[in-house]
Each structure stands twice: as C-alpha cells, then as structure tokens.
Design a protein around this motif. Structure first.
Motif, PDB file in Angstrom:
ATOM      1  N   SER A 172       0.554  -1.221  -0.086  1.00  0.00           N
ATOM      2  CA  SER A 172      -0.022   0.035  -0.189  1.00  0.00           C
ATOM      3  C   SER A 172       0.964   1.216   0.024  1.00  0.00           C
ATOM      4  O   SER A 172       0.579   2.277  -0.843  1.00  0.00           O
ATOM      5  CB  SER A 172      -1.000  -0.054   1.271  1.00  0.00           C
ATOM      6  N   ARG A 173       1.973   1.236   0.861  1.00  0.00           N
ATOM      7  CA  ARG A 173       2.699   2.496   0.696  1.00  0.00           C
ATOM      8  C   ARG A 173       3.555   2.616  -0.385  1.00  0.00           C
ATOM      9  O   ARG A 173       3.491   3.736  -0.933  1.00  0.00           O
ATOM     10  CB  ARG A 173       3.831   2.270   2.032  1.00  0.00           C
ATOM     11  N   LEU A 210       3.922   5.702  -5.520  1.00  0.00           N
ATOM     12  CA  LEU A 210       3.900   5.757  -6.792  1.00  0.00           C
ATOM     13  C   LEU A 210       2.815   6.972  -7.313  1.00  0.00           C
ATOM     14  O   LEU A 210       3.005   7.586  -8.263  1.00  0.00           O
ATOM     15  CB  LEU A 210       3.593   4.598  -7.655  1.00  0.00           C
ATOM     16  N   ASN A 211       1.602   6.842  -6.619  1.00  0.00           N
ATOM     17  CA  ASN A 211       0.482   7.695  -6.928  1.00  0.00           C
ATOM     18  C   ASN A 211       0.890   9.172  -6.792  1.00  0.00           C
ATOM     19  O   ASN A 211       0.786  10.079  -7.486  1.00  0.00           O
ATOM     20  CB  ASN A 211      -0.521   7.210  -6.346  1.00  0.00           C
ATOM     21  N   SER A 212       1.697   9.307  -5.668  1.00  0.00           N
ATOM     22  CA  SER A 212       2.091  10.921  -5.377  1.00  0.00           C
ATOM     23  C   SER A 212       3.084  11.329  -5.970  1.00  0.00           C
ATOM     24  O   SER A 212       3.228  12.603  -6.047  1.00  0.00           O
ATOM     25  CB  SER A 212       2.610  10.715  -3.670  1.00  0.00           C
ATOM     26  N   THR A 213       3.907  10.680  -6.807  1.00  0.00           N
ATOM     27  CA  THR A 213       4.765  11.148  -7.633  1.00  0.00           C
ATOM     28  C   THR A 213       4.525  11.224  -9.157  1.00  0.00           C
ATOM     29  O   THR A 213       5.016  11.521 -10.049  1.00  0.00           O
ATOM     30  CB  THR A 213       6.078  10.112  -7.824  1.00  0.00           C
ATOM     31  N   GLY A 214       3.040  10.818  -9.214  1.00  0.00           N
ATOM     32  CA  GLY A 214       2.369  10.973 -10.619  1.00  0.00           C
ATOM     33  C   GLY A 214       2.783   9.789 -11.516  1.00  0.00           C
ATOM     34  O   GLY A 214       2.408   9.856 -12.782  1.00  0.00           O
TER      35      GLY A 214
END
Length: 93
Positions: free
Chosen positions: A78-79, A84-88
C-alpha cells in the motif's frame, strides 16, 4: 532463499513478507518489535541466511505469525502504491 537473515550489524531480518510482494521486516532488540526494513536490497542480498530456530533464539522467541507477516506485506505494498501515485507515476495494471 531462507525465511530469515542476519544483517552485517547483527539485526535479524524476516524475509517472508517478500513472498507476498512486501518488503522484509527487521527486529529491533531495544524495543523488541518488528518494523519495515528501510535498507537496500543489496543489504538484504548480503545478509547471512539463518534458520527459523536461530531467528527465534536471536529475538528471544519474538517471531511474527503468518497473519502478521501478511499484514506487514500488505502495508508495504500500500505504501509503495501511494508513493507511486504521489509522484505522478502510474502503477502497472
């Protein structure tokens, strides 16, 4: 690959979360708890394999249950996805 290893500094690694896509966990003898390993994969590869019995002896019997291993793996996956989502970057489908 062994389920447990010892790092160069003597800390015990539990490698079983890797079977579920997670990161290994390391035993902290001062707090007598397990935490996600923050080191490199090279350090994991360089760790000395040990048996479950040796790991139990080095951690005074504080071995994670299979359910705890799976929970650690799920949290690390999950982390990783959140990072990955927060870095686009998209995670693969």
């Amino acid at each position: 690959m062994a389920d447990f290893g010892v790092l160069w500094d003597g800390r015990v690694l539990d490698l079983r979360p890797m079977a579920f896509g997670g990161w290994p966990v390391v035993f902290n003898p001062a707090s007598r708890t397990w935490a996600s390993f923050e080191g490199t994969l090279g350090a994991v590869a360089d760790s000395r394999p040990i048996t479950a019995e040796e790991a139990a002896a080095l951690t005074s019997g504080s071995i994670l249950s299979q359910n705890e291993v799976q929970r650690f793996a799920e949290r690390s996956v999950s982390r990783r996805k959140a990072l990955l989502n927060s870095t686009g970057r998209r995670s693969s489908p």
